[in-house]
Scaffold this motif. Structure first.
Motif, short mmCIF file in Angstrom:
data_model
loop_
_atom_site.label_atom_id
_atom_site.label_comp_id
_atom_site.label_asym_id
_atom_site.label_seq_id
_atom_site.Cartn_x
_atom_site.Cartn_y
_atom_site.Cartn_z
N GLY A 1 0.84 -1.33 0.23
CA GLY A 1 -0.13 -0.04 -0.13
C GLY A 1 0.77 1.35 -0.56
O GLY A 1 0.64 2.36 -0.02
N ARG A 2 2.21 1.69 -0.89
CA ARG A 2 2.96 3.19 -0.71
C ARG A 2 3.24 3.15 -0.98
O ARG A 2 1.74 3.07 -2.86
N ALA A 3 2.83 4.87 -1.58
CA ALA A 3 2.45 5.57 -2.88
C ALA A 3 3.13 4.95 -3.78
O ALA A 3 4.17 4.77 -3.45
N THR A 4 2.58 5.72 -4.30
CA THR A 4 2.65 5.59 -6.47
C THR A 4 3.05 6.76 -7.06
O THR A 4 2.26 7.61 -6.60
N ALA A 5 3.13 7.16 -7.52
CA ALA A 5 2.67 8.18 -9.06
C ALA A 5 1.55 7.47 -9.11
O ALA A 5 0.97 6.26 -9.42
N PRO A 6 0.89 8.28 -9.30
CA PRO A 6 -0.87 7.62 -10.20
C PRO A 6 -1.25 7.34 -11.67
O PRO A 6 0.50 7.66 -12.32
N LEU A 7 -1.84 6.57 -11.84
CA LEU A 7 -1.42 5.55 -13.09
C LEU A 7 -2.60 5.93 -13.44
O LEU A 7 -3.73 6.64 -12.93
N ARG A 8 -3.01 5.38 -15.00
CA ARG A 8 -3.91 6.07 -15.34
C ARG A 8 -4.80 4.12 -16.19
O ARG A 8 -3.94 3.94 -16.31
N PHE A 9 -6.32 4.33 -15.08
CA PHE A 9 -6.70 3.56 -15.44
C PHE A 9 -7.79 3.35 -16.91
O PHE A 9 -8.08 3.78 -17.29
N ALA A 10 -8.01 2.26 -17.20
CA ALA A 10 -9.10 1.93 -18.19
C ALA A 10 -9.68 0.63 -17.92
O ALA A 10 -8.68 -0.30 -17.75
N GLU A 11 -11.16 0.37 -18.89
CA GLU A 11 -11.71 -0.93 -18.43
C GLU A 11 -10.88 -1.56 -19.83
O GLU A 11 -10.72 -0.69 -20.60
N LEU A 12 -11.21 -2.80 -19.21
CA LEU A 12 -10.66 -4.11 -20.12
C LEU A 12 -12.15 -4.59 -21.31
O LEU A 12 -12.86 -4.54 -21.23
N THR A 13 -11.44 -3.90 -22.42
CA THR A 13 -12.86 -4.12 -23.69
C THR A 13 -11.51 -4.68 -24.68
O THR A 13 -10.75 -4.42 -24.91
N PRO A 14 -12.21 -4.74 -25.73
CA PRO A 14 -11.82 -4.79 -26.90
C PRO A 14 -10.58 -3.87 -27.09
O PRO A 14 -9.45 -4.89 -27.90
N ALA A 15 -10.17 -2.90 -27.49
CA ALA A 15 -9.17 -1.66 -27.67
C ALA A 15 -8.37 -1.90 -26.56
O ALA A 15 -7.21 -1.73 -27.29
N THR A 16 -8.36 -2.31 -25.47
CA THR A 16 -7.39 -2.37 -24.42
C THR A 16 -6.80 -3.48 -24.55
O THR A 16 -5.43 -4.70 -23.95
N TRP A 17 -8.03 -4.87 -25.43
CA TRP A 17 -7.49 -6.19 -25.22
C TRP A 17 -5.66 -6.36 -25.54
O TRP A 17 -5.12 -7.50 -24.65
N PRO A 18 -5.10 -5.64 -26.30
CA PRO A 18 -3.20 -6.34 -26.70
C PRO A 18 -2.98 -6.30 -25.25
O PRO A 18 -2.23 -6.53 -24.86
N ALA A 19 -3.23 -4.95 -24.67
CA ALA A 19 -2.17 -4.28 -23.29
C ALA A 19 -3.01 -5.45 -22.00
O ALA A 19 -1.63 -6.00 -21.49
N PHE A 20 -3.94 -6.31 -22.31
CA PHE A 20 -4.27 -7.23 -21.27
C PHE A 20 -3.00 -8.07 -21.85
O PHE A 20 -2.44 -8.67 -20.85
N GLU A 21 -3.19 -8.53 -22.23
CA GLU A 21 -2.51 -9.87 -23.20
C GLU A 21 -1.30 -9.36 -22.85
O GLU A 21 -0.71 -10.28 -22.31
N ALA A 22 -0.62 -8.74 -22.71
CA ALA A 22 1.09 -8.36 -23.00
C ALA A 22 1.20 -8.61 -21.24
O ALA A 22 2.07 -9.32 -20.83
N LEU A 23 0.30 -8.10 -20.48
CA LEU A 23 0.35 -7.92 -19.23
C LEU A 23 0.39 -9.34 -17.97
O LEU A 23 1.19 -9.78 -18.14
N PHE A 24 -0.79 -10.37 -19.34
CA PHE A 24 -0.82 -11.44 -18.68
C PHE A 24 0.54 -12.57 -19.20
O PHE A 24 1.17 -13.52 -18.28
#
Length: 196
Positions: A7-30
């Protein structure tokens, strides 16, 4: 999966819903080192038919089909353009292996998985993902957000997050779930005061 990072502080992240558009990022992370490419976050959402003999490729296809159909399954956190956090946040009824043993409360969304990219662990990202998940659910009309975390020394189910992370975020324990998990709940504004 990723587990807690204290739970330590970090720089803000950008969050986005998993959709077909963000699927490549999800796959890369996994698929990144330490990623959960064996399950593709299907542990709790798989139907009995999908559970039978499923391997990583089959689970990936099942998740891809849900995303392609527009089902809400979770959010990704980005450090710049790099996907570094996954949080499964969805209506509880879409997670039948968690929902089956629970009450019939309406408007409950569930955080069912937290994964942080190995290179970004220890930076407070699970706390950031939890906060983003709560906001995501609230914006979509959730009345409550639940989680099923384990204690820090648990040897399994660590992908559900740790009790301390959720307690710091204002969740309150409402019951046990099996031998390792506890059910924690946060009542959202407009549906009562504070957590149950």
């Amino acid at each position: 999966m990723g587990g807690s990072d204290g739970g330590r502080a970090t720089a803000p992240l950008r969050f986005a819903e998993l959709t077909p558009a963000t699927w490549p990022a999800f796959e890369a992370l996994f698929r990144a080192p330490g990623g959960p490419s064996f399950c593709w976050c299907m542990v709790w959402r798989a139907s009995p038919k999908e559970l039978g003999g499923a391997d990583g490729a089959t689970r990936r296809e099942a998740m891809a089909a849900r995303v392609a159909a527009g089902e809400t399954v979770g959010i990704l956190g980005f450090d710049g353009e790099e996907p570094v956090v996954w949080c499964s946040i969805a209506p509880r009824e879409s997670l039948p292996r968690l929902a089956a043993a629970r009450s019939a409360d309406r408007g409950v969304w569930t955080i069912a998985c937290l994964h942080v990219r190995r290179s970004h662990r220890g930076r407070g990202l699970t706390a950031a993902a939890n906060a983003a998940a709560v906001d995501f659910a609230r914006e979509r009309g959730a009345a409550h957000v639940e989680a099923h975390p384990v204690e820090w020394d648990a040897r399994s189910h660590r992908f559900l997050g740790f009790v301390s992370t959720f307690e710091r975020a204002g969740f309150t324990r409402i019951e046990r779930a099996g031998t390792r998990r506890s059910v924690y709940r946060l009542v959202l504004e407009g549906d009562g005061a504070g957590a149950e």
